[in-house]
Enzyme design. Structure first.
Site, mmCIF file in Angstrom:
data_model
loop_
_atom_site.group_PDB
_atom_site.id
_atom_site.type_symbol
_atom_site.label_atom_id
_atom_site.label_comp_id
_atom_site.label_asym_id
_atom_site.label_seq_id
_atom_site.Cartn_x
_atom_site.Cartn_y
_atom_site.Cartn_z
ATOM 1 N N ASP A 8 0.881 -1.168 0.000
ATOM 2 C CA ASP A 8 0.000 0.000 0.000
ATOM 3 C C ASP A 8 0.918 1.217 0.000
ATOM 4 O O ASP A 8 2.131 1.091 -0.241
ATOM 5 C CB ASP A 8 -1.003 -0.047 1.163
ATOM 6 N N CYS A 64 2.844 -3.486 3.967
ATOM 7 C CA CYS A 64 2.073 -2.304 4.374
ATOM 8 C C CYS A 64 2.751 -1.733 5.618
ATOM 9 O O CYS A 64 3.883 -2.116 5.934
ATOM 10 C CB CYS A 64 0.587 -2.603 4.559
ATOM 11 N N THR A 66 2.168 -1.930 9.004
ATOM 12 C CA THR A 66 2.408 -2.923 10.056
ATOM 13 C C THR A 66 2.567 -4.329 9.505
ATOM 14 O O THR A 66 3.007 -5.228 10.226
ATOM 15 C CB THR A 66 1.218 -2.980 11.033
ATOM 16 N N HIS A 132 5.425 -31.124 9.418
ATOM 17 C CA HIS A 132 4.920 -29.801 9.050
ATOM 18 C C HIS A 132 3.959 -29.881 7.863
ATOM 19 O O HIS A 132 3.046 -29.077 7.743
ATOM 20 C CB HIS A 132 6.077 -28.857 8.749
HETATM 21 C C1 RB5 Z 1 -1.891 2.764 6.485
HETATM 22 O O1 RB5 Z 1 -1.867 3.949 7.182
HETATM 23 C C2 RB5 Z 1 -1.812 1.568 7.436
HETATM 24 O O2 RB5 Z 1 -2.985 1.460 8.159
HETATM 25 C C3 RB5 Z 1 -1.524 0.308 6.662
HETATM 26 O O3 RB5 Z 1 -0.329 0.450 5.963
HETATM 27 C C4 RB5 Z 1 -1.336 -0.949 7.492
HETATM 28 O O4 RB5 Z 1 -0.441 -0.750 8.532
HETATM 29 C C5 RB5 Z 1 -2.584 -1.609 7.901
HETATM 30 O O5 RB5 Z 1 -2.593 -2.694 8.502
#
Ligand code: RB5
Length: 142
Positions: A8, A64, A66, A132
């Protein structure tokens, strides 16, 4: 090896750095975004996860802020095993034990150099199979 990659806006810069850093190591399929303008991570996670689930690509990377949103979305797809990895050891274990097919990283909580080490660990480690394999086969709910 062909690797499909997407992010993202929060993961955009790290995505571009990874593509540049491993320019000669992988054949990249960059599924966007192509700027750091705000986007919604499911719009990028679903198409990439779909291309893994349908066998078009064997491995992908999603990034992204997190790693959670983009990884949660990918893991809604059957046969997708998206692993959130922030150190090389976890990346290796996600391959050895979970046969992960998507590497997920948290751009806002990982340095560029550690991210490069995570990518190296993920793509240089094989699935161990054995006990596994049985566990991985129990992941899908249908
Ligand atoms: C974007 O601000 C953030 O929410 C996204 O990159 C991610 O961390 C969502 O889980």
């Amino acid at each position: 090896m062909k690797v499909v990659i997407a992010s993202d806006h929060a993961g955009y810069e790290l995505k571009e750095k990874i593509i540049a850093h491993f320019n000669n190591d992988f054949e990249w399929v960059n599924n966007g975004p192509f700027s750091s303008e705000s986007v919604d991570y499911p719009d990028f996670a679903h198409p990439l996860a779909n291309s893994i689930a349908n066998g078009e690509y064997e491995f992908g990377i999603l990034i992204c802020g997190t790693g959670n949103g983009i990884g949660m979305t990918a893991n809604k797809h059957a046969n997708v095993r998206a692993a959130l990895c922030w150190i090389p050891e976890i990346a290796s274990l996600s391959r050895q034990h979970n046969n992960a097919n998507i590497l997920v990283m948290p751009a806002r909580f990982i340095s560029d150099n550690v991210a490069f080490e995570v990518v190296k660990a993920f793509f240089s480690t094989d699935f161990e199979g054995g006990r596994h394999q049985r566990r991985v086969e129990k992941i899908n709910i249908q």
